[in-house]
Design an enzyme around this catalytic site. Sequence first.
Site, PDB file in Angstrom:
ATOM      1  N   ARG A   1     -15.580 -10.548  -9.553  1.00 23.15           N
ATOM      2  CA  ARG A   1     -14.226 -10.660 -10.124  1.00 23.15           C
ATOM      3  C   ARG A   1     -13.537  -9.308 -10.320  1.00 23.15           C
ATOM      4  NH1 ARG A   1     -16.817 -14.761 -12.921  1.00 23.15           N
ATOM      5  NH2 ARG A   1     -16.175 -16.800 -12.111  1.00 23.15           N
TER       6      ARG A   1
ATOM      7  N   LYS B   1      -2.017  -2.085  -1.952  1.00 22.56           N
ATOM      8  CA  LYS B   1      -2.106  -3.351  -1.200  1.00 22.56           C
ATOM      9  C   LYS B   1      -3.448  -3.387  -0.496  1.00 22.56           C
ATOM     10  CE  LYS B   1       2.373  -4.596   0.761  1.00 22.56           C
ATOM     11  NZ  LYS B   1       3.013  -4.698   2.077  1.00 22.56           N
TER      12      LYS B   1
ATOM     13  N   GLU C   1       4.501   6.954  11.735  1.00 22.72           N
ATOM     14  CA  GLU C   1       4.665   6.285  10.432  1.00 22.72           C
ATOM     15  C   GLU C   1       5.245   7.265   9.416  1.00 22.72           C
ATOM     16  OE1 GLU C   1       4.380   3.199   9.490  1.00 22.72           O
ATOM     17  OE2 GLU C   1       3.035   2.201  10.916  1.00 22.72           O
TER      18      GLU C   1
ATOM     19  N   LYS D   1       6.278   7.454  -0.650  1.00 20.70           N
ATOM     20  CA  LYS D   1       5.706   6.088  -0.659  1.00 20.70           C
ATOM     21  C   LYS D   1       5.363   5.688  -2.096  1.00 20.70           C
ATOM     22  CE  LYS D   1       2.996   2.474   1.052  1.00 20.70           C
ATOM     23  NZ  LYS D   1       1.963   1.899   1.862  1.00 20.70           N
TER      24      LYS D   1
ATOM     25  N   GLU E   1       6.494  -5.989  -3.834  1.00 24.99           N
ATOM     26  CA  GLU E   1       7.309  -6.126  -2.618  1.00 24.99           C
ATOM     27  C   GLU E   1       8.274  -7.308  -2.636  1.00 24.99           C
ATOM     28  OE1 GLU E   1       5.095  -5.578   1.025  1.00 24.99           O
ATOM     29  OE2 GLU E   1       6.871  -5.950   2.231  1.00 24.99           O
TER      30      GLU E   1
ATOM     31  N   ARG F   1      10.483  -2.155  -1.619  1.00 27.25           N
ATOM     32  CA  ARG F   1       9.265  -1.872  -0.839  1.00 27.25           C
ATOM     33  C   ARG F   1       9.380  -2.431   0.587  1.00 27.25           C
ATOM     34  NH1 ARG F   1       3.056  -1.985  -3.160  1.00 27.25           N
ATOM     35  NH2 ARG F   1       2.092  -1.226  -1.269  1.00 27.25           N
TER      36      ARG F   1
ATOM     37  N   ASN G   1       9.202  -1.583   5.957  1.00 33.82           N
ATOM     38  CA  ASN G   1       9.038  -2.324   7.216  1.00 33.82           C
ATOM     39  C   ASN G   1       9.941  -1.786   8.327  1.00 33.82           C
ATOM     40  OD1 ASN G   1       7.155  -4.123   6.191  1.00 33.82           O
ATOM     41  ND2 ASN G   1       8.749  -5.454   5.347  1.00 33.82           N
TER      42      ASN G   1
ATOM     43  N   HIS H   1       9.106  -2.191  12.003  1.00 26.59           N
ATOM     44  CA  HIS H   1       7.860  -2.955  12.165  1.00 26.59           C
ATOM     45  C   HIS H   1       8.046  -4.350  12.744  1.00 26.59           C
ATOM     46  CE1 HIS H   1       5.976   0.415  10.379  1.00 26.59           C
ATOM     47  NE2 HIS H   1       4.792  -0.151  10.441  1.00 26.59           N
TER      48      HIS H   1
ATOM     49  N   HIS I   1       5.760  -5.137  15.844  1.00 24.15           N
ATOM     50  CA  HIS I   1       4.767  -6.215  15.951  1.00 24.15           C
ATOM     51  C   HIS I   1       5.000  -7.027  17.221  1.00 24.15           C
ATOM     52  CE1 HIS I   1       4.184  -5.994  11.344  1.00 24.15           C
ATOM     53  NE2 HIS I   1       3.386  -5.171  11.968  1.00 24.15           N
TER      54      HIS I   1
ATOM     55  N   HIS J   1      -0.015   1.242  18.170  1.00 25.03           N
ATOM     56  CA  HIS J   1       0.806   0.945  16.996  1.00 25.03           C
ATOM     57  C   HIS J   1       1.864   2.038  16.778  1.00 25.03           C
ATOM     58  CE1 HIS J   1       1.903  -0.830  13.219  1.00 25.03           C
ATOM     59  NE2 HIS J   1       1.678   0.307  12.580  1.00 25.03           N
TER      60      HIS J   1
HETATM   61  N1  LIG Z   1      -2.540  -1.468   2.833  1.00 26.93           N
HETATM   62  C1  LIG Z   1      -1.453  -0.937   3.346  1.00 26.93           C
HETATM   63  O1  LIG Z   1      -0.432  -0.725   2.643  1.00 26.93           O
HETATM   64  C2  LIG Z   1      -1.436  -0.560   4.802  1.00 26.93           C
HETATM   65  C3  LIG Z   1      -0.358   0.195   5.307  1.00 26.93           C
HETATM   66  C4  LIG Z   1      -0.394   0.575   6.643  1.00 26.93           C
HETATM   67  C5  LIG Z   1      -1.460   0.200   7.458  1.00 26.93           C
HETATM   68  N2  LIG Z   1      -2.489  -0.543   6.938  1.00 26.93           N
HETATM   69  C6  LIG Z   1      -3.627  -0.952   7.785  1.00 26.93           C
HETATM   70  O2  LIG Z   1      -4.285   0.218   8.263  1.00 26.93           O
HETATM   71  C7  LIG Z   1      -4.989  -0.107   9.449  1.00 26.93           C
HETATM   72  C8  LIG Z   1      -4.812   1.011  10.457  1.00 26.93           C
HETATM   73  O3  LIG Z   1      -5.312   2.187   9.887  1.00 26.93           O
HETATM   74  P1  LIG Z   1      -5.777   3.430  10.805  1.00 26.93           P
HETATM   75  O4  LIG Z   1      -4.739   3.720  11.809  1.00 26.93           O
HETATM   76  O5  LIG Z   1      -6.216   4.500   9.878  1.00 26.93           O
HETATM   77  O6  LIG Z   1      -6.953   2.794  11.649  1.00 26.93           O
HETATM   78  P2  LIG Z   1      -8.550   2.800  11.585  1.00 26.93           P
HETATM   79  O7  LIG Z   1      -9.079   2.603  10.246  1.00 26.93           O
HETATM   80  O8  LIG Z   1      -8.959   1.842  12.660  1.00 26.93           O
HETATM   81  O9  LIG Z   1      -8.935   4.252  12.107  1.00 26.93           O
HETATM   82  C9  LIG Z   1      -8.549   4.626  13.406  1.00 26.93           C
HETATM   83  C10 LIG Z   1      -9.711   5.231  14.193  1.00 26.93           C
HETATM   84  O10 LIG Z   1      -9.912   6.563  13.736  1.00 26.93           O
HETATM   85  C11 LIG Z   1     -11.300   6.778  13.465  1.00 26.93           C
HETATM   86  N3  LIG Z   1     -11.329   7.801  12.418  1.00 26.93           N
HETATM   87  C12 LIG Z   1     -11.067   7.661  11.097  1.00 26.93           C
HETATM   88  N4  LIG Z   1     -11.042   8.851  10.494  1.00 26.93           N
HETATM   89  C13 LIG Z   1     -11.321   9.770  11.442  1.00 26.93           C
HETATM   90  C14 LIG Z   1     -11.425  11.182  11.446  1.00 26.93           C
HETATM   91  N5  LIG Z   1     -11.183  11.903  10.348  1.00 26.93           N
HETATM   92  N6  LIG Z   1     -11.720  11.804  12.603  1.00 26.93           N
HETATM   93  C15 LIG Z   1     -11.915  11.088  13.753  1.00 26.93           C
HETATM   94  N7  LIG Z   1     -11.809   9.760  13.830  1.00 26.93           N
HETATM   95  C16 LIG Z   1     -11.513   9.104  12.676  1.00 26.93           C
HETATM   96  C17 LIG Z   1     -11.821   5.426  13.104  1.00 26.93           C
HETATM   97  O11 LIG Z   1     -13.217   5.334  13.313  1.00 26.93           O
HETATM   98  C18 LIG Z   1     -11.051   4.522  14.039  1.00 26.93           C
HETATM   99  O12 LIG Z   1     -11.668   4.476  15.310  1.00 26.93           O
HETATM  100  C19 LIG Z   1      -4.449  -1.438   9.942  1.00 26.93           C
HETATM  101  O13 LIG Z   1      -5.421  -2.443   9.733  1.00 26.93           O
HETATM  102  C20 LIG Z   1      -3.232  -1.684   9.049  1.00 26.93           C
HETATM  103  O14 LIG Z   1      -2.996  -3.045   8.814  1.00 26.93           O
HETATM  104  C21 LIG Z   1      -2.483  -0.914   5.632  1.00 26.93           C
END
Ligand SMILES: NC(=O)c1ccc[n+]([C@@H]2O[C@H](COP(=O)([O-])OP(=O)(O)OC[C@H]3O[C@@H](n4cnc5c(N)ncnc54)[C@H](O)[C@@H]3O)[C@@H](O)[C@H]2O)c1
Length: 334
Positions: free
Chosen positions: A99, A121, A163, A201, A211, A215, A219, A222, A226, A238
């Site tokens: 929990r 989030k 981004e 942010k 949101e 917030r 988007n 986006h 998508h 992306h």
């Molecule tokens: N919660 C939120 O508000 C929010 C906002 C934006 C995106 N997201 C989510 O984030 C995710 C994408 O995140 P991401 O782009 O970080 O992707 P990810 O977590 O897949 O990382 C991208 C790649 O980089 C590698 N990696 C990570 N750190 C590294 C480093 N320091 N050096 C070398 N390689 C490294 C990872 O192993 C992976 O292969 C999506 O699932 C998206 O939905 C969430």
Amino acid sequence: MSFWDKIIFGSDTSAFSRFTEGRKVFAIIDRNVERLYGTLFPYEKIVIDATEENKTFDGAISVIDSLLEKNADRDCLLLGIGGGITTDLTGFVASIYKRGVEYGLVPTTLLAQTDAAIGGKTAVNVSRIKNVAGTFGNPAFVFINPGFIKTLSGEELNSGIFEMLKIFIIGNREYYYRTLDLLLDGGFIDEYVIKAAVRLKCDITDEDYTEHGRRKLLNLGHTFAHAIESASGWKISHGEAVAIGIVLAARLGEKYSVTPAGLAKTLLKDFRSAGLSVPEFTNSDALVNALYNDKKRDGDKILFVVPRSVGDVTFLPVSANDINGSFFDVKDLL
Ligand SMILES: NC(=O)c1ccc[n+]([C@@H]2O[C@H](COP(=O)([O-])OP(=O)(O)OC[C@H]3O[C@@H](n4cnc5c(N)ncnc54)[C@H](O)[C@@H]3O)[C@@H](O)[C@H]2O)c1
């Protein structure tokens, strides 16, 4: 408390030792990050493969099984170390395990440092729909070491850069141009730029945590992105999709006289100078269908975010039927 007060910048992990000392810490760590930086984190570890397939209920159950095996109790701290996949999954598990247990985040991609780990989030994907289940739940702290991003691949770095440019278009004109100048001079994203993006942010998410209003401005680009990603079968990255999505949002704004004429072309030029290669759009039906099926559609209307200038954006509801396949092709802006 502002989310900003939870952020710890630095290169020495002892900066967050007040949260870890004297308690059981379980690090949920991306396998690639473990290989590169694992020795910096001397905790019990649950190593995960950072894939969207693992950011699911099944992936969460697998982490929970490992926590049970390790006798993790309610007083433990979960530490999510990796990109956005790892930080989203860790936050989600922390909000439901027994929990709710406390968690901290160590984002290691530029995208996670400036976006995914900020704002509380958490999410998992269900039936291939991204982020459709999740919670709001703040971490105790977020430790940001800009040095981690030096080992990112070009594509991962670009995702973070676009981004970041997005957030500056939303609300910080000065840093939009500062980031572009830095990239044009062949420089690397520095701590000041990251701090400015995180600050903005935090300000937006503090004001509208769940949101229902401002917030949603995050988007920007986006809805189009998508559609582009899904119609390309996820072949377009992306970051690229977001960049093109922002250009299309500006084009839409121009069409409805909300965005000054010429801004879409200028943004495309800026993004190309920051490394964007413009993809070929072949399947325009798939693009329009993906847009029409967008989860943010309300009746016939989609709530787009469009720029009024660099540093200022607004909402624009538009009928999905007003956008045809050729709208996506930005070649005429080159
Ligand atoms: N919660 C939120 O508000 C929010 C906002 C934006 C995106 N997201 C989510 O984030 C995710 C994408 O995140 P991401 O782009 O970080 O992707 P990810 O977590 O897949 O990382 C991208 C790649 O980089 C590698 N990696 C990570 N750190 C590294 C480093 N320091 N050096 C070398 N390689 C490294 C990872 O192993 C992976 O292969 C999506 O699932 C998206 O939905 C969430």
